[in-house]
Design an enzyme around this catalytic site. Sequence first.
Site, PDB file in Angstrom:
ATOM      1  N   GLY A  32       0.806  -1.202   0.000  1.00 18.89           N
ATOM      2  CA  GLY A  32       0.000   0.000   0.000  1.00 18.89           C
ATOM      3  C   GLY A  32       0.843   1.257   0.000  1.00 18.89           C
ATOM      4  O   GLY A  32       2.060   1.216  -0.207  1.00 18.89           O
ATOM      5  N   ASP A  34      11.267  -9.032   7.356  1.00 21.41           N
ATOM      6  CA  ASP A  34      11.480  -8.116   6.240  1.00 21.41           C
ATOM      7  C   ASP A  34      12.406  -6.978   6.655  1.00 21.41           C
ATOM      8  O   ASP A  34      12.166  -5.819   6.320  1.00 21.41           O
ATOM      9  CB  ASP A  34      10.140  -7.563   5.740  1.00 21.41           C
ATOM     10  CG  ASP A  34      10.243  -6.992   4.323  1.00 21.41           C
ATOM     11  OD1 ASP A  34      11.169  -7.401   3.593  1.00 21.41           O
ATOM     12  OD2 ASP A  34       9.428  -6.141   3.967  1.00 21.41           O
TER      13      ASP A  34
END
Length: 625
Positions: A340, A453
């Site tokens: 996003g 991540d």
Amino acid sequence: MMVTQTCFGFLLLVVTKAQTQIYLGSSCQNTSQEPLSSAYQTNLDKILTWMSSDAATSKGYNHTRIGITTPVYGLYECRGDVIGHFCQFCVSFAAREAPKRCPNRVSAMVWYEYCILRYSNESFFGKILTHPTWHGFGTKNISNMAEVQRGEGFVKSLIRKATKDTNQLYYLGGFNLSSTQKRYGMVHCSRDLSKEGCRQCLEALLAQVHICCVQKIGWFIWSGTCMIRYDDQMFYLLNNQTSSIPASNQETDKQRGYRRSKIVIISISVMGSIVLLFLSVYHFWYRRRVRKDGFRLSSFHKIQTEESWTTDLPIIPLTTILQSTDSFSEACKLGEGGFGTVYKGILANGTQIAVKRLSKFSGQGSEEFNNEVLFIANLQHRNLVRLLACCLDQNENILVYEYLPNKSLDFHLFDDEKRKQFDWKLRLRIINGIARGILYLHEDSRVTVIHRDLKASNVLLDHDMNPKISDFGLARAFEIGQNQANTKRVMGTYFGVLVLEIIYGRKNNGLFMSENGQTLLLHAWRTWGAGKCLEVIDPMLEKSFLGSEVERCIHIGLLCVQEAAKDRPTMSHVVLMLASDTMVLPKPKHPAFSIGIMASEEVYTSKSSKNVSNNDLTISISLPR
């Protein structure tokens, strides 16, 4: 009738005494006296009004910013033992007096017995202030010099309890100097400081006590961010939060006040009724304001996931999000990723926020969304980004974070011009901060969390360039004893690779691709083995680095990426190795990747296909390392 008049007389006495605050000191922060701009004056009036009203419902402390082009930063702090309306009375009084004590000044600090109020045109949140200081002392001198040592030891114990044993940043209590004499003390820090910052501030004040006040029985010393007080009289207030007070002291006060207990009880009853009426009126006014503003941080939404964690998180209506981001305009966009877009938002009170609007097509469904909400809301650490609220209106999944003005690490690190500002001292501080944040996730939080991540773009920098780890959407929690099968796939770079990127100022997969596909990792391994690692580090460092420190960090980075999981150090060992310059480090073995192209595969999944990727790494661990 006589009792009623007495009760109201007592109530009037209490209110009057609370409103007539004992002034301790003030500072205009060496700012020049000149007419304030109309914009600044307007924002200053707003922030003073906000502090006066907010103190009625807060826990004695808050800070905020109002305005964008001409901002005003404001903070109020009530003493740790002062709660409720005593706090509000003091803050309201200080808000009226501060501009008078520093007329036509952009900055002001005022101290009263129960509170401190501060505002400025520059952000001061989280910064230690130990100069100037204000102190006062009584007329009685110490007759027995043994008390000097006992008193100092007592204050040191209060500092330790305030900064290590509790999270309150204040502590109070007393001790028996003899069978007939007692001594009382209190230490207090502004709650925007870290525990370490609080300790440094209090110890700096205690060092000054030897100059100003050590021969006196009663004394206090203040700075802009902390306070110490010592006396032979109990000066603090007793309430249900001051659990540190010895029971014997509480009993002594009860006996001392027994003769007045009946009238106090009656007076409190009358005062309680008036306060209840006041709160009812305030609640009605506040609800009307909430409907008008459309933003209610006092309303909470409970989120529960399969891990059976729960968290209370403020909910922001979509209308407020749209207003703060100019309806997700391009001008407000901070960045865009696979899950996003992130926008900068400004709330009605001037608070800056980072709004992460999850894409409906990103593949992040309710499980991933709940993961991110769950992890960040429950994990609190100075090196983790703070989640403030979320929005679930009209099928939108929106997360609201604290806004960090210096963007992400990769924004600076991989830019030839911006990287010039990153000297070795700053890079080492960033490495240490990231390590402490990961250590918290791995070992100090309630459950073990694998970030999955970790990379330069997911490390954000605050106004002082302190690192904060972000993007927990791919994180996964598991209890100690669960194995790697529960994490399935671990994506992103190792901490060790990130350390090497910070030192060399280059991306792992983009530095030496022309040299037979050689990655930064492989290049660092080969030059370290040849004793030439310092010859090829980032030239922007020039002479700002200490060779032994850089070489040690490269060594630690290589230890973190060894091929066998059992050889890699845990994060607790990494933090220890970074903190010590004498610990003997083992020789690193061959790293997990000997070619520039990094493989990615599903761990413990026999049917998964193996794909080639430049961003994913294969790791096989039973516990986080």
